[in-house]
Design a protein around this motif. Structure first.
Motif, mmCIF file in Angstrom:
data_model
loop_
_atom_site.group_PDB
_atom_site.id
_atom_site.type_symbol
_atom_site.label_atom_id
_atom_site.label_comp_id
_atom_site.label_asym_id
_atom_site.label_seq_id
_atom_site.Cartn_x
_atom_site.Cartn_y
_atom_site.Cartn_z
ATOM 1 N N THR A 137 0.864 -1.177 0.000
ATOM 2 C CA THR A 137 0.000 0.000 0.000
ATOM 3 C C THR A 137 0.905 1.233 0.000
ATOM 4 O OG1 THR A 137 -0.110 0.064 2.434
ATOM 5 C CG2 THR A 137 -1.784 -1.232 1.276
ATOM 6 N N PRO A 138 0.396 2.389 -0.384
ATOM 7 C CA PRO A 138 1.250 3.585 -0.414
ATOM 8 C C PRO A 138 1.903 3.848 0.952
ATOM 9 C CG PRO A 138 -0.813 4.010 -1.542
ATOM 10 C CD PRO A 138 -0.964 2.669 -0.875
ATOM 11 N N ALA A 139 3.132 4.336 0.922
ATOM 12 C CA ALA A 139 3.845 4.630 2.163
ATOM 13 C C ALA A 139 3.139 5.737 2.937
ATOM 14 C CB ALA A 139 5.278 5.049 1.854
ATOM 15 N N ALA A 140 3.169 5.633 4.267
ATOM 16 C CA ALA A 140 2.548 6.648 5.113
ATOM 17 C C ALA A 140 3.277 7.979 4.980
ATOM 18 C CB ALA A 140 2.556 6.176 6.559
ATOM 19 N N LYS A 141 2.520 9.058 5.086
ATOM 20 C CA LYS A 141 3.098 10.402 4.968
ATOM 21 C C LYS A 141 3.214 11.125 6.307
ATOM 22 C CE LYS A 141 1.462 11.152 0.234
ATOM 23 N NZ LYS A 141 0.647 12.024 -0.656
ATOM 24 N N ASP B 69 -10.364 0.968 11.660
ATOM 25 C CA ASP B 69 -9.667 1.599 10.536
ATOM 26 C C ASP B 69 -9.236 0.606 9.466
ATOM 27 O OD1 ASP B 69 -9.518 4.423 11.402
ATOM 28 O OD2 ASP B 69 -8.406 3.554 13.087
ATOM 29 N N GLY B 70 -9.301 -0.693 9.783
ATOM 30 C CA GLY B 70 -8.885 -1.672 8.787
ATOM 31 C C GLY B 70 -8.856 -3.069 9.351
ATOM 32 N N GLY B 71 -8.419 -3.993 8.528
ATOM 33 C CA GLY B 71 -8.317 -5.374 8.955
ATOM 34 C C GLY B 71 -7.839 -6.256 7.826
ATOM 35 N N TYR B 72 -7.243 -7.373 8.188
ATOM 36 C CA TYR B 72 -6.914 -8.435 7.240
ATOM 37 C C TYR B 72 -8.043 -9.466 7.274
ATOM 38 C CZ TYR B 72 -2.078 -6.710 6.880
ATOM 39 O OH TYR B 72 -0.960 -5.947 6.642
ATOM 40 N N LEU B 73 -7.952 -10.485 6.418
ATOM 41 C CA LEU B 73 -8.941 -11.562 6.394
ATOM 42 C C LEU B 73 -10.356 -11.021 6.207
ATOM 43 C CD1 LEU B 73 -7.551 -13.853 9.245
ATOM 44 C CD2 LEU B 73 -7.443 -14.263 6.790
ATOM 45 N N ILE B 74 -10.534 -10.330 5.118
ATOM 46 C CA ILE B 74 -11.828 -9.721 4.816
ATOM 47 C C ILE B 74 -12.811 -10.796 4.338
ATOM 48 C CG2 ILE B 74 -13.000 -7.989 3.416
ATOM 49 C CD1 ILE B 74 -10.919 -6.896 5.427
ATOM 50 N N LEU C 17 -5.574 6.337 6.647
ATOM 51 C CA LEU C 17 -4.271 5.738 6.925
ATOM 52 C C LEU C 17 -3.804 4.854 5.785
ATOM 53 C CD1 LEU C 17 -5.126 2.646 7.775
ATOM 54 C CD2 LEU C 17 -5.505 3.655 9.998
ATOM 55 N N THR C 18 -2.525 4.493 5.818
ATOM 56 C CA THR C 18 -1.927 3.654 4.778
ATOM 57 C C THR C 18 -0.625 3.061 5.325
ATOM 58 O OG1 THR C 18 -1.216 3.603 2.455
ATOM 59 C CG2 THR C 18 -0.591 5.546 3.732
ATOM 60 N N GLY C 19 0.032 2.232 4.513
ATOM 61 C CA GLY C 19 1.334 1.691 4.879
ATOM 62 C C GLY C 19 1.375 0.217 5.202
ATOM 63 N N ALA C 20 0.223 -0.419 5.448
ATOM 64 C CA ALA C 20 0.214 -1.838 5.805
ATOM 65 C C ALA C 20 0.617 -2.689 4.612
ATOM 66 C CB ALA C 20 -1.175 -2.247 6.282
ATOM 67 N N PRO C 21 1.420 -3.736 4.820
ATOM 68 C CA PRO C 21 1.755 -4.629 3.709
ATOM 69 C C PRO C 21 0.532 -5.405 3.245
ATOM 70 C CG PRO C 21 2.544 -5.542 5.779
ATOM 71 C CD PRO C 21 2.055 -4.157 6.085
ATOM 72 N N THR C 22 0.512 -5.768 1.976
ATOM 73 C CA THR C 22 -0.620 -6.512 1.432
ATOM 74 C C THR C 22 -0.389 -8.018 1.465
ATOM 75 O OG1 THR C 22 0.342 -6.349 -0.774
ATOM 76 C CG2 THR C 22 -1.239 -4.638 -0.147
ATOM 77 N N THR C 23 0.847 -8.447 1.676
ATOM 78 C CA THR C 23 1.156 -9.873 1.622
ATOM 79 C C THR C 23 0.976 -10.533 2.985
ATOM 80 O OG1 THR C 23 3.501 -9.577 2.172
ATOM 81 C CG2 THR C 23 2.871 -9.416 -0.166
ATOM 82 N N TRP D 185 4.265 -5.177 10.897
ATOM 83 C CA TRP D 185 3.545 -4.383 9.905
ATOM 84 C C TRP D 185 2.909 -3.120 10.477
ATOM 85 C CZ3 TRP D 185 -1.616 -3.566 10.858
ATOM 86 C CH2 TRP D 185 -2.196 -4.405 11.809
ATOM 87 N N ALA D 186 2.425 -3.196 11.719
ATOM 88 C CA ALA D 186 1.705 -2.043 12.272
ATOM 89 C C ALA D 186 2.604 -0.823 12.412
ATOM 90 C CB ALA D 186 1.089 -2.409 13.624
ATOM 91 N N ALA D 187 3.923 -1.055 12.520
ATOM 92 C CA ALA D 187 4.860 0.070 12.644
ATOM 93 C C ALA D 187 4.900 0.899 11.369
ATOM 94 C CB ALA D 187 6.253 -0.456 12.976
ATOM 95 N N ASP D 188 4.505 0.307 10.237
ATOM 96 C CA ASP D 188 4.519 1.013 8.956
ATOM 97 C C ASP D 188 3.237 1.800 8.708
ATOM 98 O OD1 ASP D 188 6.984 -0.102 8.489
ATOM 99 O OD2 ASP D 188 6.234 -1.707 7.184
ATOM 100 N N VAL D 189 2.219 1.557 9.517
ATOM 101 C CA VAL D 189 0.920 2.207 9.311
ATOM 102 C C VAL D 189 0.955 3.631 9.869
ATOM 103 C CG1 VAL D 189 -1.535 2.154 9.882
ATOM 104 C CG2 VAL D 189 -0.325 0.027 9.347
#
Length: 553
Positions: free
Chosen positions: A55-59, A274-279, A531-537, A545-549
């Motif tokens: 996902t796009p890098a956090a700003k 704000d988000g989640g995996y395993l949709i 928000l953004t930055g979480a890996p998709t894999t 991963w949460a450190a990148d959000v």
């Protein structure tokens, strides 16, 4: 295995980690997802989904974000971290000797250098000045102790099998640990990027005693430390300002336990989460059209299969297993059960798991595998030839997720077309997990759906399941030649040579159809537009991963 983010997706039993369970890439770096399945859903119609490398890098920074998870972890003790809820949270608090990157490659973790001076020795040189959350400094003693907990049979650790070839783990310097193996093991170092390789403070774990993992600090080194655990509701992680690496972009990360799939999706749409995996697959379109955020797909190293558990009945005849496979409407299942976000496959392993293999080996590994196009007439002929017309096969089903319920229904439909009487046995969602761990729970069941995820980027993670005595060898298949190939692959350090052996294993497993492959399934992640930055894999299982959000703007 969830089609509704449920515990069935990629389920790993707490006892099963055979050169397996849960982390690619060399010349294929997942940019544009070229290492994974095709960008289209593989359904034969319009493009249903597209893989994103990230996902796009956090700003910017965040005060806090809330993440929806489908269940509360029973514990956060790393030796029992074998499933999604635990690892999704723990990966941000506890770190391993090695690291599985968002690109699904292996990189240094708490060990800044890992060397293999001879086939049965691994030497790990630790990063200096790494602090635990209590302020103490990481030493070789902590590593020896932490890995030793995995090996202690009294602990019944989820990852114990990954240490089956370990002879000794010793401190060979203040910041150096040496592992001696009883025989070469090409998988061992790879698994040290998972929860198998987590390092916690020896003093902290011993002080916590039996309460370690359920209350108080986890005494690890990650970018977040464990904050408030509101039992039955949520876990709060707090940024660790003494972190040795790049500091987390959000001061807090709150994990909210939402067991109902509709409630989980509603929370994302309302902004409560704000988000989640395993949709949940049935919610893909709703989230796409919600305009409150973005639904991303990434490489999941996951395949959806139907696993044979009983070889004493009709499925003991390979012709019957082949007939069911030939009659299965894989494309229809991908559309209905996976929301169009999947790729029909005749392979038990994902293409991304082979990304680092030489091109010819990749071609060999995927040639001549299980046919994916239905052939009802040939399937009928096989059933007749086997004398199985009218015989009964029982398949487990559950409301735990569409990947389970609709796949079981697809198997029943396939059987009806070719003269097999396929009966469905409904298993309660909270009991479905037992199918993976308890042989008695599988009594009276001939097959059940399973979505399997790799915990490392190596095909042997899955293929070793068919060796004699492997925990997920549900059918009790035994072939000395297959076992010899598993042993050879395990002992082969050179990746190119190992992949060549694994290609032979892939063909052998495909020929037996002990698991009927159906589809590759990507990871899905939803992010609110703030928000953004979480890996998709699927790297999020072991990568912090949460450190990148962070903030999108």
């Amino acid at each position: 295995m969830p089609g509704t983010p449920s515990p069935s997706h990629g389920r790993r039993s707490p006892y099963r980690r055979y050169a397996l369970p849960t982390a690619a890439l060399a010349a294929f770096t997942l940019l544009a997802a070229c290492a994974g399945p095709p960008k289209s859903g593989g359904t034969g119609n319009e493009q249903a989904f597209e893989l994103s490398a990230t996902t796009p890098a956090a700003k910017g920074q965040l005060d806090s974000f809330t993440w929806a998870v489908y269940a509360e972890p029973p514990t956060l003790d790393y030796i029992y971290a074998f499933d999604y809820p635990q690892n999704t949270i723990l990966s941000n608090v506890c770190e391993s000797l090695m690291r599985w990157t968002p690109q699904l490659t292996l990189a240094p973790g708490l060990a800044e250098k890992a060397t293999n001076p001879d086939p049965t020795t691994w030497v790990y040189d630790l990063r200096p000045g790494v602090h635990f959350h209590d302020g103490s400094v990481l030493t070789a003693d902590d590593v020896v102790y932490s890995l030793g907990r995995q090996m202690n049979p009294d602990n019944a650790a989820a990852w114990a099998q990954q240490f089956q070839n370990v002879s000794t783990i010793t401190k060979t310097g203040p910041l150096q640990v040496t592992v001696k193996l009883t025989r070469p093991d090409s998988q061992f170092n790879q698994y040290l990027a998972t929860a198998a390789g987590v390092v916690a403070s020896k003093a902290g774990v011993e002080a916590a005693g039996k309460d370690y993992g359920t209350s108080g600090s986890l005494d690890c080194t990650g970018p977040y430390r464990l904050g408030t655990w509101n039992k039955g509701q949520s876990i709060e992680l707090q940024r660790f300002d003494g972190y040795w690496g790049t500091k987390a972009k959000s001061a807090k990360a709150v994990f909210s336990f939402l067991t109902d799939s509709s409630a989980r999706v509603n929370a994302m749409i309302s902004g409560e989460a704000d988000g989640g995996y395993l949709i949940p697959t049935e919610s893909y379109d709703r989230l796409r059209s919600s305009k409150v955020g973005t639904l991303y797909f990434g490489e999941g190293l996951s395949t959806v299969n139907v696993n044979v558990t009983n070889m004493q009945g009709p499925l003991g005849d390979l012709r019957v297993r082949r007939a069911l496979s030939l009659a299965l409407d894989r494309s229809g299942f991908v559309k209905s059960g996976l929301g169009g976000a999947g790729t029909v496959t005749g392979s038990l392993t994902t293409r991304a798991a082979w990304a680092a293999a030489p091109e010819q080996v990749r071609k060999d590994a995927f040639s001549g595998l299980t046919p994916t196009a239905p052939d009802i007439e040939q399937a009928k002929a096989l059933i007749k030839e086997a004398g199985a017309t009218g015989k009964t096969v029982t398949v487990a089903t559950s409301s735990i997720g569409q990947d389970v319920s609709l796949l079981a229904t697809a198997v029943q439909s396939a059987g009806a077309k070719i003269g097999l009487n396929v009966q469905l046995k409904t298993i309660a969602p909270n009991a479905f997990t037992a199918l993976f761990t308890d042989e008695k729970a599988r009594e009276g069941i001939d097959m059940f759906p399973e979505t399997y995820y790799d915990s490392i980027t190596d095909p042997l993670d899955l293929l070793a399941n068919f060796k004699t005595g492997a925990f997920q060898n549900y059918a009790k298949f035994s072939d000395p030649a297959f076992d010899d190939l598993v042993k050879k692959a395990t002992e082969t350090a050179d990746p190119a040579q190992r992949y060549a052996v694994e290609a032979q294993l892939q063909k052998a497993a495909s020929n037996q159809l002990l698991w009927i492959p159906v589809a590759e399934w990507p990871t899905a992640v939803f992010l609110n537009k703030r928000l953004t930055g979480a890996p998709t894999t699927i790297s999020y299982m072991y990568y912090p991963w949460a450190a990148d959000v962070g903030a999108a703007q």
